[in-house]
Scaffold this motif. Structure first.
Motif, PDB file in Angstrom:
ATOM      1  N   ALA A  97       0.844  -1.194   0.000  1.00 54.69           N
ATOM      2  CA  ALA A  97       0.000   0.000   0.000  1.00 54.69           C
ATOM      3  C   ALA A  97       0.880   1.245   0.000  1.00 54.69           C
ATOM      4  N   GLY A  98       0.256   2.378  -0.196  1.00 53.94           N
ATOM      5  CA  GLY A  98       0.992   3.632  -0.179  1.00 53.94           C
ATOM      6  C   GLY A  98       1.571   4.003  -1.521  1.00 53.94           C
ATOM      7  N   SER A  99       1.243   3.269  -2.551  1.00 51.46           N
ATOM      8  CA  SER A  99       1.790   3.562  -3.870  1.00 51.46           C
ATOM      9  C   SER A  99       1.022   4.664  -4.572  1.00 51.46           C
ATOM     10  N   GLY A 100      -0.116   5.084  -3.972  1.00 55.94           N
ATOM     11  CA  GLY A 100      -0.932   6.121  -4.597  1.00 55.94           C
ATOM     12  C   GLY A 100      -2.013   5.552  -5.488  1.00 55.94           C
ATOM     13  N   ASP A 101      -1.951   4.273  -5.812  1.00 57.25           N
ATOM     14  CA  ASP A 101      -2.962   3.620  -6.635  1.00 57.25           C
ATOM     15  C   ASP A 101      -3.994   2.982  -5.717  1.00 57.25           C
ATOM     16  N   LYS A 102      -5.009   3.763  -5.330  1.00 52.17           N
ATOM     17  CA  LYS A 102      -5.979   3.276  -4.358  1.00 52.17           C
ATOM     18  C   LYS A 102      -6.792   2.110  -4.907  1.00 52.17           C
ATOM     19  N   GLN A 103      -7.171   2.203  -6.178  1.00 52.59           N
ATOM     20  CA  GLN A 103      -7.935   1.110  -6.775  1.00 52.59           C
ATOM     21  C   GLN A 103      -7.105  -0.173  -6.836  1.00 52.59           C
ATOM     22  N   GLY A 104      -5.850  -0.019  -7.197  1.00 53.10           N
ATOM     23  CA  GLY A 104      -4.961  -1.176  -7.240  1.00 53.10           C
ATOM     24  C   GLY A 104      -4.753  -1.777  -5.867  1.00 53.10           C
ATOM     25  N   ASP A 105      -4.615  -0.910  -4.845  1.00 51.92           N
ATOM     26  CA  ASP A 105      -4.456  -1.393  -3.482  1.00 51.92           C
ATOM     27  C   ASP A 105      -5.706  -2.138  -3.025  1.00 51.92           C
ATOM     28  N   LYS A 106      -6.876  -1.611  -3.406  1.00 57.34           N
ATOM     29  CA  LYS A 106      -8.130  -2.263  -3.016  1.00 57.34           C
ATOM     30  C   LYS A 106      -8.265  -3.624  -3.681  1.00 57.34           C
ATOM     31  N   ARG A 107      -7.887  -3.692  -4.968  1.00 59.58           N
ATOM     32  CA  ARG A 107      -7.932  -4.971  -5.674  1.00 59.58           C
ATOM     33  C   ARG A 107      -7.006  -5.988  -5.025  1.00 59.58           C
ATOM     34  N   ALA A 108      -5.792  -5.529  -4.679  1.00 55.83           N
ATOM     35  CA  ALA A 108      -4.821  -6.425  -4.045  1.00 55.83           C
ATOM     36  C   ALA A 108      -5.355  -6.938  -2.714  1.00 55.83           C
ATOM     37  N   TYR A 109      -6.022  -6.039  -1.970  1.00 54.59           N
ATOM     38  CA  TYR A 109      -6.595  -6.420  -0.679  1.00 54.59           C
ATOM     39  C   TYR A 109      -7.695  -7.464  -0.855  1.00 54.59           C
ATOM     40  N   GLU A 110      -8.602  -7.227  -1.817  1.00 57.51           N
ATOM     41  CA  GLU A 110      -9.703  -8.165  -2.066  1.00 57.51           C
ATOM     42  C   GLU A 110      -9.184  -9.506  -2.588  1.00 57.51           C
ATOM     43  N   ASN A 111      -8.191  -9.450  -3.450  1.00 56.85           N
ATOM     44  CA  ASN A 111      -7.612 -10.690  -3.973  1.00 56.85           C
ATOM     45  C   ASN A 111      -6.949 -11.500  -2.867  1.00 56.85           C
ATOM     46  N   ASN A 112      -6.292 -10.792  -1.956  1.00 56.35           N
ATOM     47  CA  ASN A 112      -5.653 -11.475  -0.834  1.00 56.35           C
ATOM     48  C   ASN A 112      -6.701 -12.106   0.082  1.00 56.35           C
ATOM     49  N   LYS A 113      -7.813 -11.404   0.296  1.00 60.91           N
ATOM     50  CA  LYS A 113      -8.899 -11.953   1.110  1.00 60.91           C
ATOM     51  C   LYS A 113      -9.467 -13.216   0.473  1.00 60.91           C
ATOM     52  N   LEU A 114      -9.618 -13.190  -0.844  1.00 61.93           N
ATOM     53  CA  LEU A 114     -10.138 -14.355  -1.560  1.00 61.93           C
ATOM     54  C   LEU A 114      -9.195 -15.550  -1.389  1.00 61.93           C
ATOM     55  N   HIS A 115      -7.899 -15.307  -1.564  1.00 60.40           N
ATOM     56  CA  HIS A 115      -6.915 -16.382  -1.420  1.00 60.40           C
ATOM     57  C   HIS A 115      -6.940 -16.954  -0.010  1.00 60.40           C
ATOM     58  N   LYS A 116      -7.013 -16.086   0.985  1.00 62.10           N
ATOM     59  CA  LYS A 116      -7.058 -16.538   2.376  1.00 62.10           C
ATOM     60  C   LYS A 116      -8.323 -17.344   2.640  1.00 62.10           C
ATOM     61  N   ARG A 117      -9.454 -16.873   2.068  1.00 62.07           N
ATOM     62  CA  ARG A 117     -10.715 -17.587   2.287  1.00 62.07           C
ATOM     63  C   ARG A 117     -10.664 -18.988   1.682  1.00 62.07           C
ATOM     64  N   LEU A 118     -10.117 -19.095   0.479  1.00 61.88           N
ATOM     65  CA  LEU A 118     -10.003 -20.395  -0.166  1.00 61.88           C
ATOM     66  C   LEU A 118      -9.082 -21.327   0.632  1.00 61.88           C
ATOM     67  N   CYS A 119      -7.965 -20.800   1.095  1.00 65.97           N
ATOM     68  CA  CYS A 119      -7.046 -21.616   1.902  1.00 65.97           C
ATOM     69  C   CYS A 119      -7.722 -22.073   3.193  1.00 65.97           C
ATOM     70  N   ARG A 120      -8.478 -21.167   3.806  1.00 60.69           N
ATOM     71  CA  ARG A 120      -9.155 -21.511   5.061  1.00 60.69           C
ATOM     72  C   ARG A 120     -10.215 -22.589   4.835  1.00 60.69           C
ATOM     73  N   LEU A 121     -11.040 -22.417   3.792  1.00 65.93           N
ATOM     74  CA  LEU A 121     -12.123 -23.373   3.540  1.00 65.93           C
ATOM     75  C   LEU A 121     -11.585 -24.743   3.113  1.00 65.93           C
ATOM     76  N   VAL A 122     -10.555 -24.744   2.277  1.00 67.21           N
ATOM     77  CA  VAL A 122      -9.960 -26.017   1.857  1.00 67.21           C
ATOM     78  C   VAL A 122      -9.285 -26.693   3.055  1.00 67.21           C
ATOM     79  N   GLY A 123      -8.556 -25.907   3.843  1.00 72.12           N
ATOM     80  CA  GLY A 123      -7.921 -26.463   5.037  1.00 72.12           C
ATOM     81  C   GLY A 123      -8.945 -27.005   6.020  1.00 72.12           C
ATOM     82  N   GLN A 124     -10.083 -26.320   6.147  1.00 72.41           N
ATOM     83  CA  GLN A 124     -11.140 -26.779   7.050  1.00 72.41           C
ATOM     84  C   GLN A 124     -11.735 -28.100   6.562  1.00 72.41           C
ATOM     85  N   ALA A 125     -11.999 -28.191   5.260  1.00 74.59           N
ATOM     86  CA  ALA A 125     -12.556 -29.432   4.708  1.00 74.59           C
ATOM     87  C   ALA A 125     -11.583 -30.595   4.882  1.00 74.59           C
ATOM     88  N   ILE A 126     -10.304 -30.334   4.628  1.00 77.12           N
ATOM     89  CA  ILE A 126      -9.290 -31.378   4.794  1.00 77.12           C
ATOM     90  C   ILE A 126      -9.261 -31.863   6.240  1.00 77.12           C
TER      91      ILE A 126
END
Length: 319
Positions: free
Chosen positions: A21-50
């Protein structure tokens, strides 16, 4: 795949996103944040099922079936992430069955897997010609195609020394199968997260069992997976599964939460309130005079309705 390991990995992910963050690209930072949340959610749900179904154990060699579709790509990607974080050791082998379908690009998957650095095997079998020869024009091909594919993959698992076979079926696939069996097969039967194969030799697992299809669709876009369409069955618009998929999406749009409730119901089964005589001993049922909150409430007008008062259902003794 314990909670401490996952929490530590999640914390590192948060630090990485904050550092970008802090690069001045707020939209890009928001996308990176949402993408990271998605990755974490998938890892959590797959890990939970396993964890819930004890799908992967120390020393396992897991054959990940890779079709070239969004779901199997996501499965392999998340399993590779979890393997790095897990306190146990297990191997992954990606396997693709090239069925010689028209326009199938044979170079795409090897190039992707070489870049990924994961062990893989491409099995070449012309099941397409068999299916086209045996199935009349206009009829659905999925049943025969899946039987042929299943037998080949079982053999390949043996040859590669894999004791687990991971498939990319997600939550929506499981629900669709449940409705297909109920509407067209007259059975209350779904697609389990873990089951011994029909030949009795292989353990089949579905680590994406808790994952919504919408999340694998978005994850595929984020990761830029080289999707390969299925020209054999993907164009059959009259498939019963497509009808069920449309029904579920309509429910989700008009009645948010309904699909989630139905999925939860698959793991909250009450055999005494169904009608399978093999599953519950109705013939030997006797009264014992002991109050049972799970007993029948036959005189209630709407036993399945939401209680209109906080007190819920009024006991018969109080009437």
């Amino acid at each position: 795949m314990n909670e401490v390991t996952m929490a530590r990995a999640d914390a590192l992910d948060e630090v990485a996103v904050a550092a970008s963050a802090g690069s001045g690209d707020k939209q890009g930072d928001k996308r990176a944040y949402e993408n990271n949340k998605l990755h974490k959610r998938l890892c959590r749900l797959v890990g939970q099922a396993i964890g819930d179904f004890n799908m992967i154990e120390d020393g396992d060699k897991v054959m990940v079936c890779l079709s070239g579709g969004k779901d199997s790509y996501a499965l392999l990607d998340i399993l590779m992430t979890l393997r790095e974080r897990a306190p146990i050791g297990f191997e992954l082998v990606a396997v693709n069955l090239d069925q010689k379908q028209p326009n199938f690009p044979p170079e795409v998957l090897p190039a992707y897997l070489d870049k990924l650095g994961v062990p893989y095997h491409i099995e070449n079998q012309d099941t397409y010609s068999i299916v086209k020869r045996l199935i009349p024009e206009g009829k659905t091909t999925c049943s025969l195609c899946s039987r042929l594919r299943r037998g080949i993959l079982y053999r390949v698992a043996d040859e590669l020394g894999c004791n687990k076979i991971a498939l990319g079926h997600h939550r929506d696939d499981i629900l669709e199968t449940f409705f297909l069996n109920m509407f067209f097969g007259a059975k209350i039967k779904g697609m389990p997260a873990k089951l011994v194969s029909d030949d009795g030799k292989h353990m089949v697992i579905r680590p994406l069992a808790y994952v919504k299809e919408a999340d694998t669709e978005r994850y595929a876009e984020v990761k830029g997976f080289p999707i390969i369409p299925c020209d054999l069955c993907g164009s059959q618009e009259n498939l019963q599964r497509k009808q069920i998929k449309a029904l579920m999406r309509d429910w989700e749009k008009k009645h948010p939460g309904r699909v989630e409730n139905i999925f939860s119901a698959l793991s909250t089964v009450v055999p005494s309130h169904l009608m399978d005589r093999d599953l519950f001993g109705f013939t030997g049922l006797t009264t014992d005079g002991i109050a049972n909150p799970d007993g029948d409430i036959a005189f209630d007008e709407e036993p399945c309705s939401t209680p209109s008062t906080p007190s819920g259902t009024i006991p018969l003794q109080a009437v």
